[in-house]
Design an enzyme around this catalytic site. Structure first.
Site, PDB file in Angstrom:
ATOM      1  CB  CYS A 221      -0.959  -0.008   1.185  1.00 44.07           C
ATOM      2  SG  CYS A 221      -0.167  -0.101   2.799  1.00 44.07           S
TER       3      CYS A 221
ATOM      4  CG  HIS B 123      -4.253   1.282   3.934  1.00 45.01           C
ATOM      5  ND1 HIS B 123      -3.654   0.530   2.952  1.00 45.01           N
ATOM      6  CD2 HIS B 123      -5.330   1.876   3.341  1.00 45.01           C
ATOM      7  CE1 HIS B 123      -4.343   0.645   1.829  1.00 45.01           C
ATOM      8  NE2 HIS B 123      -5.352   1.461   2.035  1.00 45.01           N
TER       9      HIS B 123
ATOM     10  CG  ASP C 202      -6.922   2.900  -0.771  1.00 44.63           C
ATOM     11  OD1 ASP C 202      -5.961   2.447  -1.419  1.00 44.63           O
ATOM     12  OD2 ASP C 202      -7.224   2.501   0.367  1.00 44.63           O
TER      13      ASP C 202
END
Length: 640
Positions: free
Chosen positions: A204, A246, A261
Site C-alpha cells: 500500500c 495503510h 485509494d
C-alpha cells in the site's frame, strides 16, 4: 511591443505577466553594475528558450535590485502557459520560513458534513460516462522506459487536472499488483517507483507513493496519507493501536482536497488463499469523505475532510459498510454498530436500499437460523442464534450483477436461546412473497406475511399466476418428509382461472418450509426457487396423510374435491368428485372398474370399493375415438 513569427511557428497567444521581485546581487550579473545617477534608466531584455516550443521575453526596468521584471510568454495556441500553470499550482502551496513550498493543509472549505447526506458516493460531481474512452486509453498504455515517459504518454489524452488524475488512477489500478508477501512482512518494505514499474507489484505504501509521484510529474498536487484501515485481516469490532497499517492519497482538484485509494481500487485479496486478484473498484476514486472514514482513519484528523471529524474510538465502533454496500445501492443499515446483542434470543437487522435488491445471509457460514424478507426499499432479517455466545453474521447483496457480494458483517452476541423458535434447516431465503416473486409471475398472494400459523395442520395458500408460468411447490421439515416424492405429496395443487391454490397437510406438528418454484413453460431449464413460507403447527395430535400422487396428465386447471387423502381405508365405498377439463370419459380402477359421470355442474362423480385393493387409480379418456386411458391420480389403500 511586436514579436515576429518564424516560418515554422504556429499561431501565437501572448501572456504578459508583470511582477516585482528581489534579485540577489551576484558577481557577473546586471544587478552588480553601478548606477549612474545622471543617466537614463537602462533597458535590458532578451528572448529565452524554455522548451516545448515556448519562448519567453524578459525586460528589466531600472538598475536597483527591487526593479520590475516584465515577462512575455509566447506559446502555441491552446497550450497551457508555464508561468500561469506555475502560479495556479502555487495556490495550493504554502511556504515555510526558508522559502520552501509544501501542499496546503486542508481547511474548512475542504470539509464535508458528517454523517453522509446520501447525495453522492463521490466528493465532487462526476458523470463516469465521460471517462469511458479515457479509461480505455489509460488501461492500455504500456511502460516503455521510465516514469516520466509513462506519465507523458498517459497525459496525451488528458486535458484537465481531473483527467490527469483519472488516467494515473486507472493505469495503476489495472497494472500494479498487490504484493501480499511484502505486505505481511513485519518491517514494511519501501518500494521505489522504478522498482514498482519493473516488477509491477507493491504494497500500500508503494501504491500511494507511486500515485503521488505520478501526480506531481503531471503537475497535480498530491499527498500520501498514512493511517489505520479496515482492510484485509480486519476483524469486526477490533481496536487499532501502534504502527499505521495503510496509506492512501489526497489530491487537489478544483480548489479542494479529495481522497483516493489506488490499492483498494485495483483488486482484492482472498481471505482463504491470501492471493490477490485484479478487480477494479470505482468506489475508492474521489470517495465522499463521510464514506471513506468507514474504513480509513488518517494519522491527522484534518485529512478526514469531515465536519465534525471522527475520533478513533468512533472509527472502531462504527458499523463498517463495505464498498459493495454502496456500489450495490445500499443507503443505510440498522443497527449502526458492528456488535449487536440478542433480545429474548433474537436480533434484527434492516437495510435500506435505493432500489429493489436481492439479499442473502450466513450465520457462522450457513444459511440457517434466520428469516430474511425482501422489501422494495431493502430487507429485514431476524436472526435466532442456536447457541449462547458470539456468532458471525454476514449479509450479501446482489444488486445489478449476477453475483452476491458481502456488504455487511456483524458479531451477534447471544445470551439466551429460545428453543421454541427452532427453524427448519431447509428454510432458505427469502421468506414470504415480495417484489421478486411478482417479477417472476406470482402476484396477489392470499398470505402476504412470511409466517403461516395453523392449529389443525392444514392450510390453503393461493396466488395469481401470470400467463405462461408454471408453479411447483415442496414441503420440508427437519423430521420429515425426507424424499423428493413425499416433499410434494403433502401439497395438492389446484388451478382456478388464473390463480393457483396449494392445499397443504402437515404430517406432524412442528415448523415446515413451504418452498415455491416457478418456470416459464416455453423456456428451457429447471424450476427456479422464488421464496418460501414458514408453516407453524403446535398441535401434537396432527398426523395428516399425503395427498394422492398426480401424474403428468393431471391438467393444471383440474380440481379435486374428494377424496383428498392419498391413503384410502380398506373395504370401503369411497366417493369421488373431480373437475376435469378436455376429457371424454373418466373412471376409477381398483379390483374392478367404476365409471364416473359428468353432472350438471361440470364435476365427474362416482364411487368405488377398496375391497381387495392395494392401489386405486383415476383414469381418463381424452379422445372419444380412442380406447387408450391415461393415469392421472394414484391412491394407496390401507392394509386390512
Amino acid at each position: 511591443m511586436e514579436l515576429k513569427k518564424d516560418s515554422n511557428a504556429v499561431s501565437i497567444d501572448m501572456l504578459l505577466i508583470v511582477h516585482s521581485e528581489k534579485r540577489r546581487a551576484a558577481q557577473g550579473t546586471h544587478s552588480e553594475r553601478q548606477a549612474d545617477p545622471g543617466a537614463l534608466p537602462q533597458r535590458r531584455g532578451g528572448l529565452q528558450g524554455v522548451g516545448n516550443g515556448i519562448r519567453r521575453w524578459q525586460k528589466f526596468e531600472g538598475n536597483d535590485v527591487h526593479g520590475t521584471q516584465l515577462t512575455v510568454e509566447v506559446h502555441p495556441r491552446d497550450a497551457m502557459p508555464q508561468l500561469l500553470k506555475k502560479f495556479s499550482l502555487a495556490k495550493c502551496l504554502q511556504g515555510d520560513k526558508n522559502g520552501n513550498t509544501r501542499p496546503r493543509q486542508p481547511g474548512a472549505k475542504d470539509t464535508h458534513a458528517y454523517p453522509w447526506d446520501r447525495s453522492s458516493l463521490k466528493s465532487m460531481s462526476l458523470d463516469l460516462r465521460q471517462f469511458e474512452k479515457l479509461d480505455t486509453y489509460a488501461s492500455q498504455v504500456a511502460v516503455k522506459s521510465g516514469l516520466d515517459e509513462l506519465v507523458s504518454d498517459l497525459l496525451q489524452e488528458a486535458h484537465t487536472d481531473l483527467e490527469r488524475v483519472r488516467v494515473i488512477w486507472i493505469w495503476i489500478c489495472h497494472h500494479i499488483e498487490y504484493d501480499v508477501e511484502a505486505a505481511q512482512e513485519k518491517d514494511r518494505q519501501a518500494f521505489k517507483p522504478t522498482d514498482i514499474l519493473r516488477t509491477q507489484k507493491t504494497n500500500c505504501d508503494g501504491y500511494a507513493g507511486l500515485f503521488e509521484k505520478m501526480c506531481r510529474i503531471a503537475g497535480v498536487q498530491c499527498m500520501t496519507v498514512p493511517g489505520y484501515s479496515k482492510g484485509f485481516g480486519y476483524q469486526t469490532g477490533q481496536s487499532f493501536s501502534g504502527e499505521f497499517d495503510h496509506a492512501w492519497n489526497a489530491v487537489y482538484l478544483e480548489g479542494r482536497w479529495h481522497l483516493v485509494d489506488s490499492t483498494w481500487g485495483s483488486g482484492l485479496v482472498d481471505s482463504t488463499t491470501s492471493k490477490f486478484t485484479f478487480l477494479y473498484n470505482e468506489f475508492y476514486f474521489l470517495t465522499h469523505p463521510a464514506l471513506f472514514i468507514e474504513d480509513h482513519f488518517p494519522d491527522n484528523k484534518n485529512w478526514q475532510l469531515l465536519k465534525p471529524p471522527q475520533s478513533l474510538r468512533q472509527f472502531e465502533s462504527n458499523m463498517y459498510h463495505k464498498s459493495e454496500f454502496y456500489n450495490k445501492g445500499m443507503l443505510s443499515a440498522h443497527p449502526e454498530t458492528s456488535v449487536i446483542k440478542t433480545v429474548n434470543g433474537k436480533a434484527t437487522v434492516t437495510i435500506e436500499s435505493r432500489a429493489p435488491t436481492l439479499f442473502m445471509f450466513m450465520l457462522n457460514g450457513k444459511q440457517e437460523h434466520g428469516l430474511l424478507s425482501l422489501r422494495k426499499d431493502g430487507m429485514k432479517l431476524d436472526i435466532y442464534p442456536p447457541t449462547v455466545g458470539p456468532h458471525k453474521l454476514q449479509i450479501f447483496a446482489k444488486g445489478n450483477s449476477d453475483v452476491y457480494s458481502s456488504v455487511l458483517e456483524y458479531t451477534v452476541k447471544c445470551n439466551y436461546v429460545d428453543v421454541g423458535v427452532r427453524l427448519p434447516a431447509e428454510l432458505h431465503q427469502p421468506v414470504g412473497p415480495s417484489w421478486f416473486s411478482e417479477q417472476m409471475g406470482i402476484v396477489e398472494p392470499s398470505h402476504p406475511d412470511p409466517i403461516i400459523h395453523t392449529s389443525d395442520g392444514r392450510c390453503s395458500v393461493s396466488f395469481g399466476v401470470e400467463e405462461g408460468v408454471s408453479v411447483l411447490a415442496s414441503l420440508h421439515g427437519d423430521e420429515g418428509p425426507v424424499t423428493e416424492e413425499t416433499q410434494r405429496r403433502y401439497i395438492f395443487q389446484l388451478h382456478r382461472e388464473k390463480r393457483a391454490e396449494l392445499k397443504v397437510q402437515l404430517p406432524q406438528a412442528g415448523k415446515f418450509a413451504l418452498k415455491i418454484f416457478v418456470k416459464k413453460r416455453l423456456e428451457p431449464g429447471n424450476y427456479v426457487f422464488i421464496f418460501n413460507y414458514l408453516l407453524c403447527c403446535p398441535n401434537t395430535k396432527v398426523s395428516w396423510p399425503m395427498f394422492p400422487e398426480s401424474f403428468g396428465n393431471w391438467g393444471q386447471d383440474n380440481e379435486l374435491l374428494e377424496p383428498l387423502s392419498g391413503v384410502l381405508p380398506a373395504n370401503r365405498n369411497v366417493p369421488f368428485k373431480l373437475k376435469l377439463h378436455g376429457v371424454a370419459k373418466a373412471l376409477v380402477k381398483g379390483q374392478d372398474t367404476w365409471p364416473l359421470t359428468l353432472n350438471g355442474e361440470g364435476y365427474w362423480e362416482g364411487s368405488c370399493s377398496t375391497a381387495g385393493c392395494r392401489e386405486i387409480y383415476v383414469m381418463v379418456l381424452e379422445n372419444a375415438n380412442h380406447n387408450f386411458y391415461s393415469y392421472i391420480l394414484k391412491y394407496k389403500v390401507n392394509a386390512q
